[in-house]
Design an enzyme around this catalytic site. Structure first.
Site: not given
Ligand code: GLP
Length: 242
Positions: A138, A67, A143, A136
């Site tokens: 995702h 993404d 989402e 959440n």
């Molecule tokens: C973001 C990314 C995800 C990632 C998530 C968790 O929103 N789009 O791909 O897995 O956050 O991030 P973190 O590893 O910083 O908790």
């Protein structure tokens, strides 16, 4: 689904790096799906070490990131493109032409999504997709919703995600409200999926992903339907697993 619970975050990264390295040793021209955030940093660090000390060779590897934020250019330090260069790509011998990240500056997100799907298909699909997970549940930027969205698409980030990701920005108003993300089908088409998580703040999401109902309200729960998922989490993220 194979679940590996580690004692520490560093160990989670080490186990994940071993799996990614094994993929590359077995298939030097692997197509990897990659993720950002704080979770995979320990894995990237270990992969850099394996490249430097053991000659892990990325020269034939192709990567597709999950993404990107809409409106952030590659030069913006908050973009995922920048993150990937800084934390991984500039330290290894990957061919820059083999790096694919959705273009957050596109004027036409629909066309960009179609193009991204075509690119993945033209490389033969993703061999190993690495995923983190949101609080959440995702995955990518898919989402919680009333339905799963299949292909790479535009996403409006929800308040919880904006708040969670604001820690990377100077203030919450700087966090982009939209992103472009691989869809659920894009992710589920990967041959193997590696899901990573660490910390108590991910424990509920991990429980929902692994043990909850399969529902678009917890997008990671769809992984229960994939035939080859490896979950590597630290013991804090595993708190609610029996
Ligand atoms: C973001 C990314 C995800 C990632 C998530 C968790 O929103 N789009 O791909 O897995 O956050 O991030 P973190 O590893 O910083 O908790």
């Amino acid at each position: 689904m194979r679940v590996i619970i580690t004692d520490s975050y560093e160990q989670m990264g080490f186990e994940a790096a071993k799996l990614v390295a094994g993929q590359i040793y077995l298939k030097p021209n692997s197509v990897l799906g990659l993720t950002t955030g704080s979770t995979p940093l320990a894995m990237y660090e270990r992969l850099l070490a394996l490249h430097k000390t053991d000659g892990l060779d990325f020269s034939e590897v192709t990567t597709f990131n999950l993404d990107e934020y809409i409106g952030l250019s590659a030069y913006n330090p908050h973009s995922y493109y920048y993150y990937m260069q800084e934390n991984f790509f500039k330290h290894i011998n990957i061919n820059q032409e083999n790096i694919y990240i959705p273009n957050g500056m596109t004027n036409d997100v629909t066309a960009e999504g179609i193009h991204y799907e075509q690119l993945i298909a033209s490389k033969g699909g993703i061999d190993l997709q690495v995923l983190g997970i949101g609080q959440n549940a995702h995955i990518g930027f898919n989402e919680p919703d009333v339905r799963f969205v299949a292909d790479t698409h535009m996403v409006e980030l929800n308040e919880e995600t904006i708040l969670a990701n604001s820690r990377f920005f100077n203030n919450i108003d700087e966090v982009p409200r939209c992103a472009i993300s691989m869809g659920i089908k894009t992710i589920m088409m990967a041959n193997r999926i590696l899901l990573l998580a660490n910390g108590r703040n991910k424990a509920k999401a991990i429980y929902k992903a692994l043990c909850g109902d399969i529902t678009p309200q917890a997008p990671a729960s769809i992984l229960q339907l994939h035939r080859d998922v490896v979950v590597i989490i630290d013991k804090e993220a595993a708190e609610f697993l029996s």
